[in-house]
Scaffold this active site. Sequence first.
Site, PDB file in Angstrom:
ATOM      1  N   HIS A   1      14.687   3.968  -7.958  1.00  0.00           N
ATOM      2  CA  HIS A   1      13.606   4.747  -8.531  1.00  0.00           C
ATOM      3  C   HIS A   1      13.265   5.894  -7.777  1.00  0.00           C
ATOM      4  O   HIS A   1      13.321   5.990  -6.543  1.00  0.00           O
ATOM      5  CB  HIS A   1      12.238   3.882  -8.764  1.00  0.00           C
ATOM      6  CG  HIS A   1      12.144   2.920  -9.896  1.00  0.00           C
ATOM      7  ND1 HIS A   1      11.549   1.670  -9.733  1.00  0.00           N
ATOM      8  CD2 HIS A   1      12.644   3.107 -11.254  1.00  0.00           C
ATOM      9  CE1 HIS A   1      11.472   0.987 -10.791  1.00  0.00           C
ATOM     10  NE2 HIS A   1      12.311   1.797 -11.616  1.00  0.00           N
TER      11      HIS A   1
ATOM     12  N   CYS B   1       4.583   2.458  -5.787  1.00  0.00           N
ATOM     13  CA  CYS B   1       4.966   1.463  -6.800  1.00  0.00           C
ATOM     14  C   CYS B   1       3.993   0.647  -7.337  1.00  0.00           C
ATOM     15  O   CYS B   1       3.827   0.410  -8.425  1.00  0.00           O
ATOM     16  CB  CYS B   1       6.207   0.518  -6.336  1.00  0.00           C
ATOM     17  SG  CYS B   1       7.540   1.132  -5.633  1.00  0.00           S
TER      18      CYS B   1
END
Length: 288
Positions: free
Chosen positions: A169, A263
């Site tokens: 990511h 996150c």
Amino acid sequence: MTALTWGRRFLMCPPEHFGVLYEINPWMHREVDVDLDRARAQWGELVATLVDAGATVDLLEPQPGLPDLVFTANAGTVNHGRYVASRFRHPNRQPEVDHDVAWFAGHGFEVVDLPEGTGHEGAGDALPFRGVFLSGYRSRSDAGAHGPLSALLGAPVRPIELVDPRLYHLDLTFCPLDDRRALVAPGAWDSYGRKVVEALVPEPFALETDEMLAFCANSVVVGHTVVMPVCPPRVGRQLEAWGFDVVVVTVDEFLKAGGGCRCLTLALDVAIPGAAGPPPSMGNGAAR
Ligand code: ARG
């Protein structure tokens, strides 16, 4: 330094149902047990640290069977009170979307959808910086998401190809610090992506391989405070020289699932300056 214009209000989800129940990134191993009490304590410490730094935290209700719902960065992408729902690559995470959408719809956000079949994993893969969103693709989000995402956000989106499956990511490779500076992990991007970031970030701090693999870019910035899962000495020295306060919050229970501090949060107050606000519908292009 001029602080970021966003990062004072976050969505987080308590880890009541967190665990490593499947493997969808190279860090996840089902045979590794999560210590839920430790996870709860670490998550609580992260909330307390963000609040101490001046942020507010909204809560998403945890759901049984959805262990990764804690990683709210992946819930979607926000700009000017509009919420673009994520489309997850892996079926394990797809049922999260209904819960995310319900929260945003119930909290005054305008909810919009990417075209069907267009994968994008939200703020985990899209971070604002200097009037644009950088958006990572390949492991999780699709290259084709950027046009529709730009139209829906009403802001330019610059795609960055993520080439290292361990850094799957964008928020593992890029951390905006203020209006000029960012932690960057060029080793995780293709050569075009490196050029895009070079052109965009006036004062980058380039992470070395061990630093990026320790997830130190997965940090949350609240004004002058940088909340990090780890802070290698070289990185800490630079951040302090730039005038930031560094706070390390141990989140190693969550690292077992491949996620760190960033996150576990989703910034709700992103409002890209200069963008006129999202256009009324798709198809009329980005507000550039
Ligand atoms: N286990 C989660 C997944 O693989 C971790 C998500 C990490 N989130 C992030 N924004 N990098 O999807």
